[in-house]
Design a protein around this motif. Structure first.
Motif, PDB file in Angstrom:
ATOM      1  N   PHE A 179       0.868  -1.179   0.000  1.00 24.64           N
ATOM      2  CA  PHE A 179       0.000   0.000   0.000  1.00 24.64           C
ATOM      3  C   PHE A 179       0.904   1.228   0.000  1.00 24.64           C
ATOM      4  O   PHE A 179       2.108   1.154   0.293  1.00 24.64           O
ATOM      5  CB  PHE A 179      -0.946   0.000   1.208  1.00 24.64           C
ATOM      6  N   ASP A 180       0.329   2.378  -0.324  1.00 24.93           N
ATOM      7  CA  ASP A 180       1.118   3.606  -0.415  1.00 24.93           C
ATOM      8  C   ASP A 180       1.232   4.325   0.922  1.00 24.93           C
ATOM      9  O   ASP A 180       2.247   4.976   1.191  1.00 24.93           O
ATOM     10  CB  ASP A 180       0.499   4.562  -1.452  1.00 24.93           C
ATOM     11  N   ARG A 181       0.189   4.213   1.755  1.00 18.47           N
ATOM     12  CA  ARG A 181       0.181   4.974   3.006  1.00 18.47           C
ATOM     13  C   ARG A 181      -0.764   4.324   3.986  1.00 18.47           C
ATOM     14  O   ARG A 181      -1.748   3.691   3.585  1.00 18.47           O
ATOM     15  CB  ARG A 181      -0.259   6.418   2.722  1.00 18.47           C
ATOM     16  N   VAL A 182      -0.474   4.451   5.275  1.00 17.04           N
ATOM     17  CA  VAL A 182      -1.330   3.873   6.302  1.00 17.04           C
ATOM     18  C   VAL A 182      -1.593   4.900   7.397  1.00 17.04           C
ATOM     19  O   VAL A 182      -0.707   5.671   7.767  1.00 17.04           O
ATOM     20  CB  VAL A 182      -0.691   2.594   6.909  1.00 17.04           C
ATOM     21  N   GLU A 183      -2.827   4.939   7.843  1.00 19.49           N
ATOM     22  CA  GLU A 183      -3.204   5.713   9.017  1.00 19.49           C
ATOM     23  C   GLU A 183      -3.869   4.767  10.007  1.00 19.49           C
ATOM     24  O   GLU A 183      -4.550   3.825   9.601  1.00 19.49           O
ATOM     25  CB  GLU A 183      -4.172   6.848   8.659  1.00 19.49           C
ATOM     26  N   THR A 184      -3.691   5.023  11.283  1.00 18.36           N
ATOM     27  CA  THR A 184      -4.242   4.141  12.306  1.00 18.36           C
ATOM     28  C   THR A 184      -5.218   4.900  13.196  1.00 18.36           C
ATOM     29  O   THR A 184      -5.107   6.116  13.372  1.00 18.36           O
ATOM     30  CB  THR A 184      -3.122   3.540  13.181  1.00 18.36           C
ATOM     31  N   ALA A 185      -6.169   4.165  13.731  1.00 16.36           N
ATOM     32  CA  ALA A 185      -7.131   4.716  14.683  1.00 16.36           C
ATOM     33  C   ALA A 185      -7.565   3.594  15.610  1.00 16.36           C
ATOM     34  O   ALA A 185      -7.476   2.411  15.269  1.00 16.36           O
ATOM     35  CB  ALA A 185      -8.336   5.329  13.967  1.00 16.36           C
ATOM     36  N   TRP A 186      -8.036   3.964  16.783  1.00 14.12           N
ATOM     37  CA  TRP A 186      -8.498   2.976  17.748  1.00 14.12           C
ATOM     38  C   TRP A 186     -10.012   3.028  17.831  1.00 14.12           C
ATOM     39  O   TRP A 186     -10.603   4.101  17.956  1.00 14.12           O
ATOM     40  CB  TRP A 186      -7.897   3.236  19.128  1.00 14.12           C
ATOM     41  N   THR A 187     -10.661   1.884  17.728  1.00  7.91           N
ATOM     42  CA  THR A 187     -12.113   1.784  17.852  1.00  7.91           C
ATOM     43  C   THR A 187     -12.451   0.877  19.027  1.00  7.91           C
ATOM     44  O   THR A 187     -11.569   0.214  19.591  1.00  7.91           O
ATOM     45  CB  THR A 187     -12.750   1.220  16.576  1.00  7.91           C
ATOM     46  N   ARG A 188     -13.721   0.813  19.370  1.00  6.93           N
ATOM     47  CA  ARG A 188     -14.139  -0.058  20.482  1.00  6.93           C
ATOM     48  C   ARG A 188     -13.919  -1.527  20.160  1.00  6.93           C
ATOM     49  O   ARG A 188     -13.786  -2.342  21.065  1.00  6.93           O
ATOM     50  CB  ARG A 188     -15.614   0.185  20.802  1.00  6.93           C
ATOM     51  N   ARG A 189     -13.871  -1.872  18.874  1.00  4.39           N
ATOM     52  CA  ARG A 189     -13.673  -3.263  18.466  1.00  4.39           C
ATOM     53  C   ARG A 189     -12.213  -3.617  18.241  1.00  4.39           C
ATOM     54  O   ARG A 189     -11.877  -4.789  18.099  1.00  4.39           O
ATOM     55  CB  ARG A 189     -14.472  -3.544  17.199  1.00  4.39           C
ATOM     56  N   GLY A 190     -11.340  -2.606  18.200  1.00  8.91           N
ATOM     57  CA  GLY A 190      -9.928  -2.880  18.000  1.00  8.91           C
ATOM     58  C   GLY A 190      -9.293  -1.884  17.056  1.00  8.91           C
ATOM     59  O   GLY A 190      -9.922  -0.900  16.639  1.00  8.91           O
ATOM     60  N   PRO A 191      -8.027  -2.105  16.666  1.00 10.82           N
ATOM     61  CA  PRO A 191      -7.319  -1.169  15.784  1.00 10.82           C
ATOM     62  C   PRO A 191      -7.931  -1.134  14.386  1.00 10.82           C
ATOM     63  O   PRO A 191      -8.346  -2.158  13.851  1.00 10.82           O
ATOM     64  CB  PRO A 191      -5.891  -1.728  15.747  1.00 10.82           C
ATOM     65  N   LEU A 192      -7.916   0.058  13.792  1.00 10.38           N
ATOM     66  CA  LEU A 192      -8.395   0.252  12.428  1.00 10.38           C
ATOM     67  C   LEU A 192      -7.258   0.830  11.600  1.00 10.38           C
ATOM     68  O   LEU A 192      -6.665   1.852  11.964  1.00 10.38           O
ATOM     69  CB  LEU A 192      -9.597   1.198  12.397  1.00 10.38           C
ATOM     70  N   LEU A 193      -6.943   0.162  10.489  1.00  9.36           N
ATOM     71  CA  LEU A 193      -5.899   0.622   9.575  1.00  9.36           C
ATOM     72  C   LEU A 193      -6.557   1.168   8.311  1.00  9.36           C
ATOM     73  O   LEU A 193      -7.334   0.467   7.672  1.00  9.36           O
ATOM     74  CB  LEU A 193      -4.960  -0.528   9.204  1.00  9.36           C
ATOM     75  N   ARG A 194      -6.244   2.402   7.962  1.00  9.99           N
ATOM     76  CA  ARG A 194      -6.718   2.987   6.707  1.00  9.99           C
ATOM     77  C   ARG A 194      -5.575   2.913   5.702  1.00  9.99           C
ATOM     78  O   ARG A 194      -4.526   3.537   5.909  1.00  9.99           O
ATOM     79  CB  ARG A 194      -7.175   4.426   6.924  1.00  9.99           C
ATOM     80  N   LEU A 195      -5.798   2.155   4.644  1.00 10.00           N
ATOM     81  CA  LEU A 195      -4.735   1.857   3.680  1.00 10.00           C
ATOM     82  C   LEU A 195      -5.035   2.530   2.342  1.00 10.00           C
ATOM     83  O   LEU A 195      -6.105   2.328   1.766  1.00 10.00           O
ATOM     84  CB  LEU A 195      -4.620   0.338   3.486  1.00 10.00           C
ATOM     85  N   ASP A 196      -4.084   3.324   1.865  1.00 14.35           N
ATOM     86  CA  ASP A 196      -4.236   3.991   0.569  1.00 14.35           C
ATOM     87  C   ASP A 196      -3.679   3.099  -0.532  1.00 14.35           C
ATOM     88  O   ASP A 196      -2.562   2.598  -0.439  1.00 14.35           O
ATOM     89  CB  ASP A 196      -3.479   5.326   0.566  1.00 14.35           C
ATOM     90  N   ARG A 197      -4.484   2.900  -1.574  1.00 16.61           N
ATOM     91  CA  ARG A 197      -4.083   2.154  -2.779  1.00 16.61           C
ATOM     92  C   ARG A 197      -3.548   0.765  -2.401  1.00 16.61           C
ATOM     93  O   ARG A 197      -2.424   0.408  -2.735  1.00 16.61           O
ATOM     94  CB  ARG A 197      -3.059   2.943  -3.581  1.00 16.61           C
TER      95      ARG A 197
END
Length: 206
Positions: free
Chosen positions: A42-60
């Motif tokens: 992937f080109d880029r990753v952003e992370t966030a925390w949710t009540r269900r666990g980690p969330l990774l936002r992946l570009d392309r």
């Protein structure tokens, strides 16, 4: 009780370490590649925390290598740390938004789906490509149902879909809205993609 406390402590530590993961996208790619059984990039990753666990936002997001690589596009990967401990539940969920899908009925009785990532390549099986990444979710997609021999040509402006692939077995749940503000059509499918048969349940108000 001890187990719950340990899980809560682990979740707290992990939520604090998430920003560090953004600085090491190569390690995230290596972990996803191991789960998928093929190279993931992937080109880029952003992370966030949710009540269900980690969330990774992946570009392309891309799955595979060389000419066989499948471009998935921008996607989200939820690591469902709690649900993944339950029998029959997936540890990860791949979320795709805004897909334009077509469900087509052929004269020989077969149904086919178009619009999933990876179908642009001849002979590619999108289920095989995506199954290693866990449960597939389509959020805010569009669905066209084309069956000329049955007199059906319908366009659904919004669908939410959950799909799991376990070998030959495919299970799916879908909610589709014909018009905004109306109750959705609900569908559940369970079929064998090798034999091509299975069962489907539909429910709709009015």
């Amino acid at each position: 009780a001890i187990g719950l406390v340990a899980m809560a402590l682990a979740a707290g530590v992990l939520s604090q370490l998430l920003p560090l993961a953004e600085r090491h996208p190569d390690r995230i790619a290596a972990w996803l590649s191991e789960r998928a059984g093929r190279p993931v990039a992937f080109d880029r990753v952003e992370t966030a925390w949710t009540r269900r666990g980690p969330l990774l936002r992946l570009d392309r997001l891309r799955v595979g290598s060389g000419a066989q690589a499948v471009l998935v596009g921008d996607a989200e990967m939820l690591i469902s740390q709690y649900a993944g401990l339950l029998p029959g539940r997936s540890f990860t969920e791949l979320r795709l938004r805004g897909l334009d899908l077509t469900l087509e009925h052929h004269p020989d009785g077969r149904w086919s789906v178009r619009g999933l990532p990876g179908q642009q390549q001849p002979g590619a099986d999108p289920f095989d490509t995506l199954s290693g990444l866990g449960e597939l979710q389509v959020i805010g997609g569009k669905l066209a149902i084309v069956a000329p021999d049955l007199g059906i040509d319908a366009r659904l402006p919004r669908v939410d879909l959950r799909l799991r692939v376990d070998g030959a077995r495919v299970r799916s749940g879908l909610r589709a809205w014909i018009r905004a503000g109306h109750a959705p059509v609900v569908a559940v499918l369970d079929f064998d993609r090798k034999r091509g048969d299975g069962r489907a349940w539909f429910a709709a108000r009015r």
